[in-house]
Design a protein around this motif. Structure first.
Motif, PDB file in Angstrom:
ATOM      1  N   LEU A  13      44.911   2.086   0.521  1.00 29.28           N
ATOM      2  CA  LEU A  13      45.200   3.334   1.236  1.00 29.28           C
ATOM      3  C   LEU A  13      44.061   3.687   2.187  1.00 29.28           C
ATOM      4  N   LYS A  14      42.841   3.593   1.696  1.00 24.42           N
ATOM      5  CA  LYS A  14      41.675   3.904   2.533  1.00 24.42           C
ATOM      6  C   LYS A  14      41.614   2.971   3.742  1.00 24.42           C
ATOM      7  N   HIS A  15      41.892   1.699   3.517  1.00 31.32           N
ATOM      8  CA  HIS A  15      41.874   0.720   4.607  1.00 31.32           C
ATOM      9  C   HIS A  15      42.941   1.047   5.652  1.00 31.32           C
ATOM     10  N   PHE A  16      44.149   1.360   5.201  1.00 29.83           N
ATOM     11  CA  PHE A  16      45.219   1.664   6.144  1.00 29.83           C
ATOM     12  C   PHE A  16      44.893   2.886   6.994  1.00 29.83           C
ATOM     13  N   ILE A  17      44.417   3.941   6.354  1.00 19.74           N
ATOM     14  CA  ILE A  17      44.124   5.184   7.084  1.00 19.74           C
ATOM     15  C   ILE A  17      43.058   4.941   8.149  1.00 19.74           C
ATOM     16  N   ALA A  18      42.033   4.162   7.804  1.00 16.53           N
ATOM     17  CA  ALA A  18      40.916   3.958   8.728  1.00 16.53           C
ATOM     18  C   ALA A  18      41.213   2.901   9.789  1.00 16.53           C
ATOM     19  N   GLU A  19      41.873   1.817   9.398  1.00 19.60           N
ATOM     20  CA  GLU A  19      41.976   0.656  10.273  1.00 19.60           C
ATOM     21  C   GLU A  19      43.316   0.514  10.990  1.00 19.60           C
ATOM     22  N   ALA A  20      44.397   0.974  10.381  1.00 25.01           N
ATOM     23  CA  ALA A  20      45.724   0.683  10.930  1.00 25.01           C
ATOM     24  C   ALA A  20      46.497   1.912  11.400  1.00 25.01           C
ATOM     25  N   LEU A  21      46.335   3.044  10.727  1.00 28.55           N
ATOM     26  CA  LEU A  21      47.136   4.223  11.054  1.00 28.55           C
ATOM     27  C   LEU A  21      47.036   4.639  12.520  1.00 28.55           C
ATOM     28  N   PRO A  22      45.864   4.608  13.161  1.00 34.15           N
ATOM     29  CA  PRO A  22      45.806   5.051  14.559  1.00 34.15           C
ATOM     30  C   PRO A  22      46.760   4.312  15.483  1.00 34.15           C
ATOM     31  N   ASP A  23      47.042   3.037  15.211  1.00 33.72           N
ATOM     32  CA  ASP A  23      47.955   2.255  16.054  1.00 33.72           C
ATOM     33  C   ASP A  23      49.315   2.033  15.409  1.00 33.72           C
ATOM     34  N   PHE A  24      49.510   2.561  14.210  1.00 30.49           N
ATOM     35  CA  PHE A  24      50.771   2.344  13.503  1.00 30.49           C
ATOM     36  C   PHE A  24      51.961   2.875  14.285  1.00 30.49           C
ATOM     37  N   GLY A  25      51.835   4.065  14.827  1.00 30.49           N
ATOM     38  CA  GLY A  25      52.979   4.724  15.452  1.00 30.49           C
ATOM     39  C   GLY A  25      53.596   3.935  16.589  1.00 30.49           C
ATOM     40  N   ARG A  26      52.820   3.718  17.617  1.00 29.04           N
ATOM     41  CA  ARG A  26      53.407   3.121  18.823  1.00 29.04           C
ATOM     42  C   ARG A  26      53.889   1.698  18.602  1.00 29.04           C
ATOM     43  N   TYR A  27      53.309   0.989  17.616  1.00 30.73           N
ATOM     44  CA  TYR A  27      53.708  -0.403  17.387  1.00 30.73           C
ATOM     45  C   TYR A  27      54.537  -0.591  16.113  1.00 30.73           C
ATOM     46  N   GLN A  28      55.070   0.491  15.547  1.00 26.62           N
ATOM     47  CA  GLN A  28      55.743   0.337  14.252  1.00 26.62           C
ATOM     48  C   GLN A  28      57.053  -0.452  14.357  1.00 26.62           C
ATOM     49  N   ASP A  29      57.650  -0.541  15.552  1.00 27.18           N
ATOM     50  CA  ASP A  29      58.889  -1.304  15.716  1.00 27.18           C
ATOM     51  C   ASP A  29      58.653  -2.697  16.285  1.00 27.18           C
ATOM     52  N   ALA A  30      57.402  -3.051  16.539  1.00 23.76           N
ATOM     53  CA  ALA A  30      57.088  -4.355  17.129  1.00 23.76           C
ATOM     54  C   ALA A  30      57.126  -5.458  16.069  1.00 23.76           C
ATOM     55  N   ILE A  31      57.391  -6.680  16.529  1.00 21.84           N
ATOM     56  CA  ILE A  31      57.460  -7.842  15.640  1.00 21.84           C
ATOM     57  C   ILE A  31      56.549  -8.933  16.183  1.00 21.84           C
ATOM     58  N   SER A  32      55.801  -9.574  15.294  1.00 21.98           N
ATOM     59  CA  SER A  32      54.892 -10.648  15.693  1.00 21.98           C
ATOM     60  C   SER A  32      55.348 -11.979  15.108  1.00 21.98           C
ATOM     61  N   ASP A  33      55.202 -13.031  15.889  1.00 16.95           N
ATOM     62  CA  ASP A  33      55.541 -14.370  15.426  1.00 16.95           C
ATOM     63  C   ASP A  33      54.530 -14.890  14.406  1.00 16.95           C
ATOM     64  N   SER A  34      53.328 -14.320  14.416  1.00 13.54           N
ATOM     65  CA  SER A  34      52.258 -14.875  13.582  1.00 13.54           C
ATOM     66  C   SER A  34      51.748 -13.931  12.498  1.00 13.54           C
ATOM     67  N   ASP A  35      51.832 -12.623  12.709  1.00  5.94           N
ATOM     68  CA  ASP A  35      51.241 -11.678  11.765  1.00  5.94           C
ATOM     69  C   ASP A  35      52.333 -10.858  11.078  1.00  5.94           C
ATOM     70  N   PRO A  36      52.407 -10.910   9.747  1.00  9.00           N
ATOM     71  CA  PRO A  36      53.478 -10.190   9.055  1.00  9.00           C
ATOM     72  C   PRO A  36      53.254  -8.689   8.929  1.00  9.00           C
ATOM     73  N   LEU A  37      52.010  -8.253   9.006  1.00 10.65           N
ATOM     74  CA  LEU A  37      51.703  -6.861   8.668  1.00 10.65           C
ATOM     75  C   LEU A  37      51.495  -5.971   9.883  1.00 10.65           C
ATOM     76  N   LEU A  38      50.829  -6.499  10.935  1.00  8.94           N
ATOM     77  CA  LEU A  38      50.496  -5.706  12.124  1.00  8.94           C
ATOM     78  C   LEU A  38      49.731  -4.460  11.694  1.00  8.94           C
ATOM     79  N   TYR A  39      50.256  -3.262  12.012  1.00  8.79           N
ATOM     80  CA  TYR A  39      49.579  -2.014  11.657  1.00  8.79           C
ATOM     81  C   TYR A  39      50.303  -1.282  10.527  1.00  8.79           C
ATOM     82  N   HIS A  40      51.178  -1.983   9.813  1.00  2.00           N
ATOM     83  CA  HIS A  40      51.915  -1.356   8.719  1.00  2.00           C
ATOM     84  C   HIS A  40      51.022  -1.223   7.488  1.00  2.00           C
TER      85      HIS A  40
END
Length: 523
Positions: free
Chosen positions: A237-264
């Motif tokens: 939870l701490k990692h997500f809030i600090a590292e991923a949440l700031p970019d989670f919103g705008r990229y939450q519908d994006a899909i990557s060929d190589s990375d399963p998690l992205l900013y989720h």
């Protein structure tokens, strides 16, 4: 004198459970590992490992708190390997004259527990208070509503909890920032890396048992990295809030060929088994916004998934079951394609979504809805086949959350109770939101021909096949207008393309022997 056994299920690993908070001194707390619960669908080995390790750690935490714990291990000679029978065996062994249990996450268990309320050792059932709403509260909200849309429910939840509210108004001046959350990745190659969780002796033993008993299930235990203790879940939870949440919103519908998690966040499994509470997760996100660390569109979108969507689908599940599970309004009859179990398909988007699932027991919501789900919808896969697959392969899949999402949202099998229209899309959507198509033998720009993306002809074929039911839907009139403008020759070519593809699509009934071979493993 009453001596209760307090049964704690594998997805109820919270000290905040009322039956633990109010436990009498002579109570015995029971946790049961039974093969029946691992095999009624062939659950991913990461999911089984998660439950075994988390249950054993929770039992240790209970003992450290002073509880008397009765624990059934998989290898116990007397283990009946049937959950309710095993709880009753433990109750008899410890001289308990009643069994207390909390509402489970599946109707089948709830119904079976209710049937035992007048048994020789009676079952007393309590509500699960770890959610924002109870089934009774949701039933009151839904009563009389012809279209019980999540958005209206979510706004009431915001008002009731005060999350992202200021002086009675929504933070940021509006309730929903979804229009800001649909950006493709645009070439990003680096994403946050999850913490690596240390595996102590308890976890190692649990994972070894999972491998020994269920090594023929999907996945490899070698790359297991799910949180199995509250401390590990809090680190995620701490990692997500600090590292991923700031970019989670705008990229939450994006899909990557190589990375399963992205900013989720990948926090759903920890929440669903009780290692994190939904309130503390929402408050952590809200705090990040208040301190200027994450933008409103990211925080609102994340909180909406938990406070809105998660609560909404649970409410629908408990108010619509048991009939909901039998819904099939589009009359789909196709079995699940074989490649859902081994990723052996030349459609790049499907290959990657399924391979990531095999590797991680995880795929984010757009991969589930708009790739594997969309394909199943366009092919007419019957609800029970797809629902069993989603329930089996994802670590965060409990039936209360999986069934409405799959049957209602993905397959539109409930006639529009959950969604006002089917979430169907052609290859153009996947091309816009992902980088899959550049690595695929098929072209999203072609509808017919040897290199045409199968999603394209299947999309128009689905619309044609279901026109009687869907063409009058106000949200689909534009789409059907385009279909009706097509010339007969073009429609015939699309129909032939789709039907040729479907004839060649290999499927099987049930899970089949293939699931018990090493070829089904990920390497």
């Amino acid at each position: 004198m009453s001596k209760p056994m307090l049964l704690v299920l594998g997805d109820q690993l919270s000290l905040s459970l009322p039956l633990l908070q109010n436990a009498p001194e002579n109570a015995v707390v029971a946790l049961c590992e039974v093969k029946e619960e691992a095999r009624y669908v062939p659950h991913h080995i990461h999911k089984i490992g998660l439950f075994l390790a988390a249950m054993r750690h929770f039992a240790k935490a209970l003992e450290e708190k002073g509880f008397q714990v009765a624990y059934s291990h998989l290898d116990d000679e007397q283990n009946t390997h049937s959950l309710l029978e095993e709880a009753e065996r433990l109750a008899r062994a410890h001289g308990c004259n009643e069994i207390h249990a909390t509402r489970p996450g599946e109707w089948r268990l709830w119904e079976a527990m209710q049937d035992r309320q007048n048994a020789k050792i009676p079952w007393l059932l309590g509500e699960d208070t770890r959610f924002f709403t109870t089934p009774d509260e949701f039933a009151e909200w839904i009563r009389g509503r012809k279209q019980p849309r999540m958005e209206y429910f979510y706004r009431e939840q915001r008002k009731r909890t005060g999350l992202l509210m200021k002086d009675g108004e929504p933070a940021g001046g509006q309730w929903n920032f979804d229009h800001d959350n649909r950006e493709p990745l645009k070439g990003q190659k680096s994403f946050p890396t999850l913490p690596h969780h240390r595996q102590d002796e308890i976890t190692q033993a649990a994972l070894a048992d999972a491998e020994r008993h269920f090594g023929d299930h999907m996945g490899s235990i070698d790359n297991f990295n799910l949180p199995v203790t509250r401390r590990q879940a809090l680190a995620d939870l701490k990692h997500f809030i600090a590292e991923a949440l700031p970019d989670f919103g705008r990229y939450q519908d994006a899909i990557s060929d190589s990375d399963p998690l992205l900013y989720h966040s990948r926090l759903s499994a920890a929440m669903n088994i009780g290692l994190l509470s939904p309130l503390e997760v929402c408050k952590a996100a809200e705090k990040s916004y208040a301190e200027g660390e994450a933008p409103i569109n990211a925080v609102e979108g994340f909180i909406r998934q938990i406070l809105g969507w998660r609560e909404y689908v649970r409410g629908l599940y408990w108010t619509q079951m048991p009939g909901y599970k039998r819904e099939n309004r589009l009359n789909f009859r196709r079995e699940l394609p074989d490649f859902y179990w081994d990723a052996q398909t030349d459609m790049r988007c499907m290959n990657r979504a399924i391979q990531m699932t095999i590797d991680n027991a995880y795929a984010h919501h757009i991969q589930r809805l708009m790739v594997t789900g969309n394909f199943a919808l366009l092919c007419g896969v019957k609800p029970e086949a797809l629902c069993d697959w989603y329930l089996a392969v994802y670590a965060d899949a409990s039936e209360w959350v999986e069934l409405p999402n799959t049957l209602g949202m993905v397959l539109h099998a409930d006639g529009g109770l959950m969604g006002s229209k089917p979430y169907c899309a052609s290859g153009k959507y996947i091309d816009r939101m992902s980088d899959h198509c550049a690595n695929c033998r098929y072209s999203p720009k072609q509808v017919t021909g040897t290199h045409a993306c199968p999603f394209n002809s299947l999309y128009w074929h689905f619309l044609e096949q279901n026109a009687k039911r869907l063409s009058q839907n106000p949200r689909m009139k534009l789409i059907y207008g385009s279909l009706n403008k097509m010339g007969d020759d073009k429609r015939d070519a699309i129909r032939q393309q789709a039907e040729s593809f479907l004839r060649k699509l290999s499927t099987r009934q049930g899970y089949g022997q293939k699931h018990h071979t090493q070829g089904y493993k990920s390497h």
